[in-house]
Design a protein around this motif. Sequence first.
Motif, PDB file in Angstrom:
ATOM      1  N   ASN A  59      40.936  41.222  36.096  1.00 50.95           N
ATOM      2  CA  ASN A  59      41.871  41.684  37.122  1.00 50.95           C
ATOM      3  C   ASN A  59      42.480  43.029  36.742  1.00 50.95           C
ATOM      4  O   ASN A  59      42.568  43.948  37.571  1.00 50.95           O
ATOM      5  N   SER A  60      42.906  43.158  35.477  1.00 54.79           N
ATOM      6  CA  SER A  60      43.544  44.389  35.019  1.00 54.79           C
ATOM      7  C   SER A  60      42.578  45.570  35.059  1.00 54.79           C
ATOM      8  O   SER A  60      42.981  46.699  35.346  1.00 54.79           O
ATOM      9  N   ASN A 110      45.541  42.897  27.533  1.00 55.01           N
ATOM     10  CA  ASN A 110      45.620  42.983  29.000  1.00 55.01           C
ATOM     11  C   ASN A 110      46.775  43.870  29.445  1.00 55.01           C
ATOM     12  O   ASN A 110      46.692  44.565  30.465  1.00 55.01           O
ATOM     13  N   ARG A 159      42.290  37.469  33.485  1.00 56.23           N
ATOM     14  CA  ARG A 159      43.287  38.518  33.714  1.00 56.23           C
ATOM     15  C   ARG A 159      42.800  39.872  33.214  1.00 56.23           C
ATOM     16  O   ARG A 159      43.212  40.912  33.725  1.00 56.23           O
TER      17      ARG A 159
END
Length: 476
Positions: free
Chosen positions: A320-321, A285, A317
Amino acid sequence: MHTHVGYQQKITTSHVPWNHHLSHRQQPLTFLSQPTSPPLNLSTKWNNFKCLAAISKQTQRFFSAVLPTVATRDTSATNRLIKKFVASSPKSIALDALSHLLSPNSTHHPLLYFLTLPLYLKISEASWFSWNPKLVAQVVVLLDKQGLDKELEALMSETVSRLEFKERELVLFYCNLIGFNSKHNWARGFDDSYSRLNQLVCDSNSVYVKKQGYKAMISGLCEMGRAREAEDLIGEMRERGMKPTLFEFRCVLYGYGRLGLFKDMERILDRMESGGIEADTVCANMVLASYGAHNALPEMGLWLRKMKTLGIPLSTRTCNSVLNPCPTIMALMRNLDASCPVSIQELLKILSEDEAKLVKELIESSVLKEAMRWDTSEGKLDLHGMHLGSAYVMTLQWMEEMRNRLSNGEHVIPAEITVVCGSGNHSTVRGESPVKSMITEIMARTRSPMRIDRKNNGCFVAKGNVVKKWLLLTYE
């Protein structure tokens, strides 16, 4: 567990001559210093703060009442309001107010920073208060940034006096100082605390002290944009017989990545592999976030495929990244209207080639399955932890997955369908959830039967059979 070697000598420190061991309980509760600027027009700025602050209503009322007294330099009124607030507030509310003043991400009026030490001192007199070096470290950083050298020296002197024969606690205090200075991007304070911690690490025989010290120094250097120096410390650890852990490599990896030094980032990954340290989801990530911060979307796609090859699982995550840097998706989220796609197929048509590849990689992963629950009682999608773009893509994928499950006859029909989007308690704007607003728009656009739950306004609910009819009609 490493054996702790006792530290018999008195701890010595450098730079600041902390000669005045003043107890904070002995100092009068006075206003720290006069604001250097003239009184400001408070109305607009303060109203904005009240709307944006994710704090309790009691704390908001306190800040609203005390701010005019700070602006007009009415010290007695300021101290009276502080005393009243602490006396009438439970522990959690009082500490929340102080924490808000100490946070580098707070949106409060700048004059409120002058409340930090008076509020801390008054809280420290409360019967429930337990002295905490981590909290002191936060206060120290803010005093340093305000240029309040006398108050800073007194608080530091008292802290070092308390901890001078407690080496483990002292090293954690310095570690916290480095951490908070780096979060505030405060170079002077960081360099000073780094020097003190480095000296303590060099002088100590304790493995625990050395490990904690190196972790804090490496992390702090990377946070300050000094990844090369942090990598040098990893070499220093080896020279001193200490084996660097995944944590140190993660810090340096992301330190280079944030700076856009991708070759160095990839070199660290190679060092980890040759050293037998496997990259995990957190490392992956960090790599994705680094590429995304520099709009390197093709490299993100290659890395996602590498994650699949290496068997590194994707997480919320990860989504999201990957999706935060996608310009088309972010533009859609800023301007939710009738043109916003409400199916994955429609979305893919308007995305650039690089963005479409990223979305396809995500929807082929197991992230949605991990966010779903499906049994006879409930079919649930939990969007907690997802940023707006991730929640949008996952919701569209979920609607498609629900239609398939409800129509193929191979899955049970849950009694109730639920989408958990949150009510905004942790949003930048307290009580206003961007994810909830986005879900509301999608539900309205698709004429969904799902409605906000009367018992929990952070959820949308409907009966399973009703949702089945709606989906089959919508996507037939």
